[in-house]
Write a protein that holds these residues in place. Structure first.
Motif, PDB file in Angstrom:
ATOM      1  N   ALA A 296       1.138  -1.348   0.248  1.00 33.42           N
ATOM      2  CA  ALA A 296       0.265  -0.094   0.316  1.00 33.42           C
ATOM      3  C   ALA A 296       0.903   1.010  -0.069  1.00 33.42           C
ATOM      4  O   ALA A 296       0.359   2.513  -0.367  1.00 33.42           O
ATOM      5  CB  ALA A 296      -0.745  -0.359   1.577  1.00 33.42           C
ATOM      6  N   GLY A 297       1.961   0.991   0.926  1.00 32.89           N
ATOM      7  CA  GLY A 297       3.060   2.605   0.780  1.00 32.89           C
ATOM      8  C   GLY A 297       3.288   2.547   1.697  1.00 32.89           C
ATOM      9  O   GLY A 297       2.372   2.530   3.519  1.00 32.89           O
ATOM     10  N   PRO A 298       4.356   3.616   2.346  1.00 32.72           N
ATOM     11  CA  PRO A 298       5.141   3.909   3.655  1.00 32.72           C
ATOM     12  C   PRO A 298       3.993   4.710   3.949  1.00 32.72           C
ATOM     13  O   PRO A 298       3.833   5.336   5.289  1.00 32.72           O
ATOM     14  CB  PRO A 298       5.764   4.317   3.392  1.00 32.72           C
ATOM     15  N   GLU A 299       2.698   5.421   3.276  1.00 33.63           N
ATOM     16  CA  GLU A 299       1.969   6.688   3.345  1.00 33.63           C
ATOM     17  C   GLU A 299       0.795   6.095   3.910  1.00 33.63           C
ATOM     18  O   GLU A 299      -0.208   6.712   5.171  1.00 33.63           O
ATOM     19  CB  GLU A 299       1.827   7.576   2.838  1.00 33.63           C
ATOM     20  N   CYS A 300       0.828   4.806   3.565  1.00 36.17           N
ATOM     21  CA  CYS A 300      -0.521   3.595   4.377  1.00 36.17           C
ATOM     22  C   CYS A 300      -0.856   3.501   5.264  1.00 36.17           C
ATOM     23  O   CYS A 300      -1.635   1.805   6.118  1.00 36.17           O
ATOM     24  CB  CYS A 300      -1.199   3.064   3.014  1.00 36.17           C
ATOM     25  N   VAL A 301       0.448   2.884   6.092  1.00 39.11           N
ATOM     26  CA  VAL A 301       0.827   2.004   7.689  1.00 39.11           C
ATOM     27  C   VAL A 301       0.504   3.187   8.557  1.00 39.11           C
ATOM     28  O   VAL A 301       1.618   4.015   8.747  1.00 39.11           O
ATOM     29  CB  VAL A 301       1.655   0.705   7.223  1.00 39.11           C
ATOM     30  N   GLY A 302       0.491   2.362   9.970  1.00 38.61           N
ATOM     31  CA  GLY A 302       0.114   3.125  10.946  1.00 38.61           C
ATOM     32  C   GLY A 302       0.164   1.715  11.572  1.00 38.61           C
ATOM     33  O   GLY A 302       0.334   0.340  12.130  1.00 38.61           O
ATOM     34  N   LEU A 303       0.249   2.290  13.874  1.00 38.77           N
ATOM     35  CA  LEU A 303      -0.367   1.528  14.243  1.00 38.77           C
ATOM     36  C   LEU A 303      -1.162   1.244  15.256  1.00 38.77           C
ATOM     37  O   LEU A 303      -1.773   2.595  16.173  1.00 38.77           O
ATOM     38  CB  LEU A 303       1.869   1.958  15.418  1.00 38.77           C
ATOM     39  N   SER A 304      -1.762   0.182  15.540  1.00 36.07           N
ATOM     40  CA  SER A 304      -2.333   0.469  16.719  1.00 36.07           C
ATOM     41  C   SER A 304      -2.363  -0.830  17.936  1.00 36.07           C
ATOM     42  O   SER A 304      -1.578  -1.998  17.947  1.00 36.07           O
ATOM     43  CB  SER A 304      -3.849  -0.345  16.496  1.00 36.07           C
TER      44      SER A 304
END
Length: 378
Positions: A296-304
């Motif tokens: 998806a690309g580095p601008e589409c990933v986060g943490l929960s």
């Protein structure tokens, strides 16, 4: 909150954040961190580098079940430390958590008026808990105030996501919950957001969410709902608790096709730190982050963190203090500092900023919707 909003300078933040992909990992008003490795870093070196990076670019955690967990405690002190839960202020400081979504999800089987009432109770509890811990917590609802809260040495608390049953099929209740601070709503579990996808009324709910600045959370939604929400929403959508289905076939995880669609829509996949969805070790979680970033690309990933949500966590990621161990693993794998800065802080700030911009523009063009479910789906 009004004082914080008055201090927001959105123009300078947008320009500085855009530079992340071009030249550096600096975020608005953040100090630079010298964390470049030598290629021969020991475990201790990697952990030191992780702490340095997180000091400059803290974690914006996409999901905490703390409000519901605290309902069962007769007494708690999050500032002093609370062993009965996974999340307290000392552990968030140790883990460099700068912002946290406090979920308002309900147990299975609560619907109708009971769901609305239980969500209001949780919102009231969130505000009560934050007021009781002024040295560690502050409510915030936009990128500027969140950054300001973090600079004051506190953790920014954003209420949400709530379940879609919380609005009781009423756009008026949606607006009321937003007025009380709700920042995200999960689009599943209702007649208008189900396995069959979004109905026409569901699309109207999403348009009103865009007008208000309420984020659409699609974790647990059907594939048809995810696809349609990505197409209809004018603001970025997020999946607050979704990993890669190609690595682990959990129903809330996303296929590569949906990850690509989410990336094209500039949405955000927030990988949960749970054994059930990501796997039993920190390396498994890093594998999912690698996969989402690649697809998806580095601008589409986060943490929960998904702490205090009744789920087991991977080894070395038992509570909110353990984020540096995950970042150290990503550094071991060669993640650049700029991508880690996006993962931990920058991507959430971008999504919130774009949602607020969309809301301001929509409010200029559109009055609050008075539509009822019977107008579309009756």
């Amino acid at each position: 909150m009004a004082d914080l909003k008055d201090e927001l300078d959105a123009g300078s933040e947008v320009g500085e954040l855009d530079d992340l992909s071009d030249r550096s990992a600096r975020l608005p008003d953040e100090p630079s961190a010298s964390v470049t490795g030598t290629g021969e870093d020991t475990d201790a070196d990697l952990l030191d580098r992780a702490h340095a990076l997180l000091a400059a670019h803290p974690v914006a955690d996409g999901y905490s079940g703390l409000p519901w967990a605290l309902r069962h405690l007769t007494f708690f002190d999050l500032e002093l430390g609370e062993s009965a839960v996974d999340t307290d202020i000392p552990r968030m400081r140790e883990g460099h958590v700068g912002a946290l979504f406090w979920a308002l999800h309900l147990p299975e089987g609560i619907g109708g008026d009971r769901a609305v009432a239980a969500t209001l109770d949780q919102l009231d509890l969130v505000k009560t808990v934050v007021r009781a811990h002024p040295d560690g917590l502050r409510l915030a609802d936009a990128p500027g105030p969140i950054t300001d809260v973090r600079h004051r040495g506190r953790v920014a608390v954003l209420p949400g996501p709530a379940g879609a049953t919380a609005i009781g099929d009423s756009l008026g209740i949606l607006r009321s919950l937003h007025g009380l601070g709700l920042r995200a709503l999960t689009l599943c579990g209702t007649s208008w957001a189900s396995e069959a996808g979004l109905t026409r009324f569901g699309e109207e709910v999403l348009r009103e969410m865009n007008r208000l600045g309420v984020l659409a959370d699609l974790s647990g939604a059907s594939e048809d709902t995810v696809r349609r929400a990505c197409a209809v929403s004018k603001a970025p959508v997020l999946c607050a608790r979704s990993a890669a289905r190609a690595l682990r076939p959990h129903p809330a995880n996303l296929s590569d096709e949906l990850l690509r669609q989410l990336g094209a829509a500039k949405g955000l996949c927030m990988v949960p730190l749970t054994a059930e969805q990501a796997g039993p070790t920190v390396r498994d979680v890093a594998d999912h982050l690698d996969h989402v970033r690649e697809v998806a690309g580095p601008e589409c990933v986060g943490l929960s963190g998904t702490y205090d949500a009744g789920t087991a966590h991977p080894q070395d990621l038992a509570d909110a203090s353990r984020y540096p161990h995950l970042i150290a693993e990503l550094l071991r794998r060669g993640w650049p500092d700029s991508d880690i800065a996006l993962l931990t802080w920058g991507n959430v700030q971008r999504v919130l900023r774009e949602a607020d911009f969309t809301a301001r523009e929509a409010q200029r063009r559109r009055e609050p919707s008075t539509a009822k479910i019977a107008d579309f789906d009756g």
